[in-house]
Write an enzyme that holds these catalytic residues in place. Structure first.
Site, PDB file in Angstrom:
ATOM      1  N   ASN A  55       0.881  -1.155   0.000  1.00 15.14           N
ATOM      2  CA  ASN A  55       0.000   0.000   0.000  1.00 15.14           C
ATOM      3  C   ASN A  55       0.920   1.207   0.000  1.00 15.14           C
ATOM      4  O   ASN A  55       1.448   1.601   1.043  1.00 15.14           O
ATOM      5  CB  ASN A  55      -0.909  -0.013   1.226  1.00 15.14           C
ATOM      6  CG  ASN A  55      -1.893   1.137   1.222  1.00 15.14           C
ATOM      7  OD1 ASN A  55      -1.619   2.206   0.678  1.00 15.14           O
ATOM      8  ND2 ASN A  55      -3.031   0.921   1.830  1.00 15.14           N
ATOM      9  N   THR A  56       1.152   1.776  -1.185  1.00 16.74           N
ATOM     10  CA  THR A  56       2.117   2.860  -1.313  1.00 16.74           C
ATOM     11  C   THR A  56       1.614   4.167  -0.707  1.00 16.74           C
ATOM     12  O   THR A  56       2.413   5.056  -0.443  1.00 16.74           O
ATOM     13  CB  THR A  56       2.503   3.079  -2.791  1.00 16.74           C
ATOM     14  OG1 THR A  56       1.325   3.344  -3.550  1.00 16.74           O
ATOM     15  CG2 THR A  56       3.214   1.853  -3.343  1.00 16.74           C
ATOM     16  N   CYS A  57       0.314   4.292  -0.467  1.00 18.24           N
ATOM     17  CA  CYS A  57      -0.215   5.506   0.163  1.00 18.24           C
ATOM     18  C   CYS A  57       0.228   5.620   1.620  1.00 18.24           C
ATOM     19  O   CYS A  57       0.406   6.719   2.132  1.00 18.24           O
ATOM     20  CB  CYS A  57      -1.741   5.534   0.092  1.00 18.24           C
ATOM     21  SG  CYS A  57      -2.364   5.660  -1.585  1.00 18.24           S
ATOM     22  N   ILE A  58       0.405   4.470   2.267  1.00 16.02           N
ATOM     23  CA  ILE A  58       0.835   4.491   3.671  1.00 16.02           C
ATOM     24  C   ILE A  58       2.199   3.829   3.846  1.00 16.02           C
ATOM     25  O   ILE A  58       2.605   3.529   4.962  1.00 16.02           O
ATOM     26  CB  ILE A  58      -0.221   3.839   4.594  1.00 16.02           C
ATOM     27  CG1 ILE A  58      -0.463   2.365   4.219  1.00 16.02           C
ATOM     28  CG2 ILE A  58      -1.499   4.642   4.607  1.00 16.02           C
ATOM     29  CD1 ILE A  58      -1.313   1.605   5.221  1.00 16.02           C
ATOM     30  N   ASN A  59       2.907   3.591   2.753  1.00 19.06           N
ATOM     31  CA  ASN A  59       4.258   3.014   2.775  1.00 19.06           C
ATOM     32  C   ASN A  59       4.313   1.690   3.536  1.00 19.06           C
ATOM     33  O   ASN A  59       5.158   1.485   4.393  1.00 19.06           O
ATOM     34  CB  ASN A  59       5.261   4.004   3.370  1.00 19.06           C
ATOM     35  CG  ASN A  59       5.320   5.285   2.590  1.00 19.06           C
ATOM     36  OD1 ASN A  59       5.276   5.265   1.361  1.00 19.06           O
ATOM     37  ND2 ASN A  59       5.398   6.407   3.270  1.00 19.06           N
TER      38      ASN A  59
END
Length: 89
Positions: A55-59
């Site tokens: 989940n790249t939005c929350i690393n």
């Protein structure tokens, strides 16, 4: 030889960093939010096929729990080798 183990040093870690965060390098001010790892208990994309996710939005890197290191490595190799990440080659 596998995709990940063929590479050495920064190249290998850069692919993992890009997969998990969408960034090809660590930003000078670091990541916000702070990066994390979650473990996928009993999740699979397809029956019998467990793949890492991100989940790249929350690393956040989400890793499957597999029986052997070899299974885990093959799963990571497949994910990193078949993910273009935001249209990058």
């Amino acid at each position: 030889m596998s995709f990940v183990t063929e590479q050495v040093g920064p190249s290998k870690f850069g692919k993992i960093l890009s997969f998990a965060t969408g960034a090809s390098v660590i930003p000078p001010v670091g990541f916000s939010p702070q990066h994390s790892i979650d473990f996928l208990h009993g999740h699979s994309v397809n029956p019998g096929r467990h793949l890492p996710m991100a989940n790249t939005c929350i690393n956040c890197l989400k890793l499957p729990l597999l029986d052997t290191y070899e299974d885990f490595r093959e799963s990571m190799d497949f994910a990193l080798g078949n993910t273009q990440g935001f249209g990058r080659a």
